[in-house]
Design a protein around this motif. Structure first.
Motif, PDB file in Angstrom:
ATOM      1  N   LEU A 135       0.823  -1.184  -0.027  1.00 32.05           N
ATOM      2  CA  LEU A 135      -0.021   0.016   0.051  1.00 32.05           C
ATOM      3  C   LEU A 135       0.684   1.320   0.151  1.00 32.05           C
ATOM      4  CD1 LEU A 135      -3.000  -0.910   2.544  1.00 32.05           C
ATOM      5  CD2 LEU A 135      -3.047  -0.466   0.129  1.00 32.05           C
ATOM      6  N   PHE A 136       2.068   1.110   0.192  1.00 33.13           N
ATOM      7  CA  PHE A 136       3.149   2.234  -0.021  1.00 33.13           C
ATOM      8  C   PHE A 136       3.397   2.869  -1.551  1.00 33.13           C
ATOM      9  CE2 PHE A 136       3.741   0.804   4.371  1.00 33.13           C
ATOM     10  CZ  PHE A 136       3.578   1.730   5.147  1.00 33.13           C
ATOM     11  N   ASP A 137       3.439   1.529  -2.397  1.00 28.59           N
ATOM     12  CA  ASP A 137       3.647   1.734  -3.725  1.00 28.59           C
ATOM     13  C   ASP A 137       2.279   1.775  -4.379  1.00 28.59           C
ATOM     14  OD1 ASP A 137       6.293   1.728  -3.343  1.00 28.59           O
ATOM     15  OD2 ASP A 137       6.283  -0.648  -3.403  1.00 28.59           O
ATOM     16  N   PHE A 138       1.142   1.157  -3.968  1.00 26.88           N
ATOM     17  CA  PHE A 138      -0.020   1.204  -4.740  1.00 26.88           C
ATOM     18  C   PHE A 138      -1.088   1.241  -3.747  1.00 26.88           C
ATOM     19  CE2 PHE A 138       2.952  -1.068  -7.546  1.00 26.88           C
ATOM     20  CZ  PHE A 138       2.413  -0.583  -8.800  1.00 26.88           C
ATOM     21  N   ALA A 139      -2.099   2.052  -3.873  1.00 30.13           N
ATOM     22  CA  ALA A 139      -3.319   2.380  -3.187  1.00 30.13           C
ATOM     23  C   ALA A 139      -4.202   1.381  -3.820  1.00 30.13           C
ATOM     24  CB  ALA A 139      -3.732   3.836  -3.299  1.00 30.13           C
TER      25      ALA A 139
END
Length: 134
Positions: A8-12
């Motif tokens: 979730l830090f790279d892709f929401a």
């Protein structure tokens, strides 16, 4: 079916009105892309994760629904602005969460590294830099 993992830090993660999930790269321009690609976020829910080590620089509110904020690590003070003034709530234990009611202005303060998970009804989200104007 081919499954894959992401952070979730790279892709929401975006839940659509049909409860399908789309992955969206995080970073500059993400919120504009969400509005553009997801019908201004009507009926959508954003799941995202952020690290903080200092107070937020603005206030925000979400008129489309309640927001859930879950503390993963650290310690964070949330300040919500009600008709009777500001109220502070501390999240200090991993797994602790806060429901910020629909349409309520809020901000967060921390002075230590903290990690939060957000579930946000993004349609119509507003930001304000100067809380005295709220």
């Amino acid at each position: 079916m081919k499954l894959s993992t992401q952070t979730l830090f790279d892709f929401a993660a975006v839940f659509t009105p049909k409860l399908d999930v789309a992955s969206v790269p995080t970073g500059p321009g993400m919120y504009e892309a969400l509005d553009r690609n997801f019908d201004h976020f009507k009926g959508h829910l954003l799941v995202s994760c952020y690290d903080f080590s200092e107070p937020w620089g603005s206030w925000e509110r979400h008129p489309a629904g309640d927001e859930i904020v879950i503390l993963l690590s650290g310690r964070v003070e949330f300040v919500v602005r009600g008709q009777e003034g500001d109220e502070s709530v501390w999240l200090g234990q991993a797994g602790g969460y806060l429901v910020i009611p629909q349409g309520v202005w809020h901000t967060a303060k921390t002075s230590e590294p903290s990690r939060l998970l957000f579930m946000t009804p993004g349609e119509g989200t507003e930001h304000a830099q100067n809380p005295q104007l709220l």
